[in-house]
Design a protein around this motif. Structure first.
Motif, short mmCIF file in Angstrom:
data_model
loop_
_atom_site.label_atom_id
_atom_site.label_comp_id
_atom_site.label_asym_id
_atom_site.label_seq_id
_atom_site.Cartn_x
_atom_site.Cartn_y
_atom_site.Cartn_z
N GLN A 37 -4.93 -2.46 -7.56
CA GLN A 37 -5.12 -2.15 -6.36
C GLN A 37 -5.15 -0.64 -6.48
O GLN A 37 -5.95 -0.08 -5.60
CB GLN A 37 -3.85 -2.35 -5.58
CG GLN A 37 -3.81 -3.80 -5.08
CD GLN A 37 -2.44 -4.27 -4.51
OE1 GLN A 37 -1.45 -3.45 -4.55
NE2 GLN A 37 -2.46 -5.17 -3.66
N GLY A 44 -14.40 1.96 -1.13
CA GLY A 44 -12.86 2.06 -0.60
C GLY A 44 -13.11 3.24 0.83
O GLY A 44 -12.12 3.31 1.22
N GLU A 111 -8.61 -0.98 2.84
CA GLU A 111 -8.32 -0.14 1.84
C GLU A 111 -8.74 1.24 1.94
O GLU A 111 -9.61 1.72 2.38
CB GLU A 111 -8.85 -0.77 0.41
CG GLU A 111 -8.44 -2.31 0.02
CD GLU A 111 -8.93 -2.62 -1.10
OE1 GLU A 111 -10.20 -2.12 -1.38
OE2 GLU A 111 -8.36 -3.47 -1.77
N TYR A 125 -5.43 2.26 -1.49
CA TYR A 125 -4.41 1.16 -1.14
C TYR A 125 -4.56 0.29 0.07
O TYR A 125 -5.44 0.85 1.11
CB TYR A 125 -2.94 2.01 -0.93
CG TYR A 125 -2.57 2.62 -2.38
CD1 TYR A 125 -1.81 2.18 -3.07
CD2 TYR A 125 -3.06 3.78 -2.43
CE1 TYR A 125 -1.43 2.68 -4.48
CE2 TYR A 125 -2.74 4.62 -3.53
CZ TYR A 125 -1.76 3.85 -4.67
OH TYR A 125 -1.43 4.85 -5.94
N PRO A 126 -4.29 -0.75 0.08
CA PRO A 126 -4.23 -1.70 1.34
C PRO A 126 -3.34 -0.95 2.56
O PRO A 126 -2.57 -0.18 2.38
CB PRO A 126 -3.56 -2.97 0.78
CG PRO A 126 -3.58 -3.16 -0.64
CD PRO A 126 -3.67 -1.60 -0.99
N TYR A 127 -3.99 -1.12 3.64
CA TYR A 127 -3.63 -0.43 4.75
C TYR A 127 -1.94 -0.68 5.11
O TYR A 127 -1.30 0.49 5.30
CB TYR A 127 -4.18 -1.15 6.25
CG TYR A 127 -4.05 -0.29 7.36
CD1 TYR A 127 -4.60 0.85 7.67
CD2 TYR A 127 -2.92 -0.71 8.13
CE1 TYR A 127 -4.19 1.63 8.85
CE2 TYR A 127 -2.58 -0.07 9.28
CZ TYR A 127 -3.13 1.09 9.50
OH TYR A 127 -2.95 1.85 10.86
N LYS A 130 -0.08 1.41 2.07
CA LYS A 130 -0.29 2.57 1.71
C LYS A 130 0.86 3.60 2.35
O LYS A 130 1.13 4.57 1.39
CB LYS A 130 -1.71 3.21 2.64
CG LYS A 130 -2.02 4.49 2.68
CD LYS A 130 -3.46 4.71 3.51
CE LYS A 130 -3.65 6.26 3.73
NZ LYS A 130 -2.94 6.84 4.59
#
Length: 304
Positions: A37, A44, A111, A125-127, A130
């Motif tokens: 990730q 991105g 992301e 990073y995934p929301y 993050k």
């Protein structure tokens, strides 16, 4: 209408809302800092229009579940909803308890780069993970370690070293040993007085030596301790010793420097350093015991 605009402008200037930790949050799966990730991904980037959709119109922070909306589709974060008395800040309609599930799902698919990208973090990073990453990011800036005033400056280590030297006029020394003399003409004044901060450069790192007077309960005491300008995992690679004495007596302290991630007050209030009661300090000073004259010596070394 003019008065309502002023009301919401005032809210924007005062609100600083942390993303809510709420059991109602949309389940977006297990969020972990997996290397796959965090690797930089070519796709991105997220359009500014999508980011704006996820921005609360009141506090201007990113919104996290539950995201609320009015009957006209205007959204607001759960932290600001009670602050606007359940009225939509955009159209003034009652908000009710409508969840904007579509926007929550859009957020789950995003992301984003770490906000400390400018300090060297290259992760995407995934929301919904993050925020957790940013609270622990190794590239996040440090607070100024100066304890003599409430300094709000933040930055990386080279920036803070220059700031301490230029703005706080802190003494800078090269080497791993030190011999300092602290003199106070009126040792009765110990109202949380910060006396001295000295920065040492050795082993390619920077260390902050604090020496000050403060009140421990009803007893005035003096404390000296060392902080490491870096993270805790690096600080543990070093040790230091402090020695103070006079009239044929001496006190010795040995410890591990604390990271400047820990505030000056946190270190001081945990008594993690050489603590000298005032009567003992005056005894070490000699003379008529009306003037404090303490010589503190010490060294820093790297553990093998």
């Amino acid at each position: 209408m003019a008065s309502s605009n002023l009301f919401f402008d005032d809210i924007r200037s005062k609100v600083d809302v942390d993303p809510p930790q709420n059991d109602e949050s949309t389940d977006v799966g297990e969020l972990v800092n997996d290397p796959a990730q965090t690797a930089l991904k070519p796709n991105g980037t997220v359009s500014s229009s999508v980011r704006e959709l996820l921005e609360c119109p009141v506090c201007l922070n990113a919104m996290y579940p539950p995201i609320h909306q009015c009957s006209n589709g205007h959204t607001i974060c759960s932290g600001c909803k009670p602050r606007v008395h359940n009225r939509c800040p955009t159209c003034r309609h009652e908000l009710g308890n409508i969840r904007c599930l579509a926007l929550e799902k859009v957020a789950a698919s995003l992301e984003l780069p770490c906000k400390y990208q400018g300090f060297g973090c290259i992760g995407i990073y995934p929301y919904y993970s993050k925020l957790k990453h940013e609270s622990q990011c190794a590239h996040r800036p440090y607070n100024c370690p100066y304890a003599g005033s409430e300094c709000s400056i933040m930055g990386d280590i080279p920036y803070l070293v220059a700031h301490l030297k230029d703005d706080h006029k802190v003494d800078m020394h090269n080497g791993s040993t030190f011999n300092h003399r602290y003199v106070k003409s009126n040792p009765q004044e110990v109202e949380n007085a910060t006396w001295m901060l000295t920065v040492f450069s050795c082993f390619g790192q920077y260390f902050c030596l604090h020496f000050e007077a403060f009140q421990l309960g009803m007893a005035p005491v003096y404390i000296a301790f060392l902080r490491f300008m870096g993270d805790d995992n690096e600080a543990k690679n070093y040790s230091y010793s402090l020695e103070v004495g006079g009239n044929g007596r001496k006190m010795i302290w040995q410890g591990v420097p604390r990271s400047i991630r820990d505030s000056h007050r946190k270190v001081r209030d945990s008594f993690d350093g050489l603590i000298i009661q005032r009567n003992m300090a005056l005894f070490f000073s000699g003379g008529d015991r009306k003037e404090l004259k303490l010589r503190v010596t010490g060294r820093i070394w790297k553990e093998q």
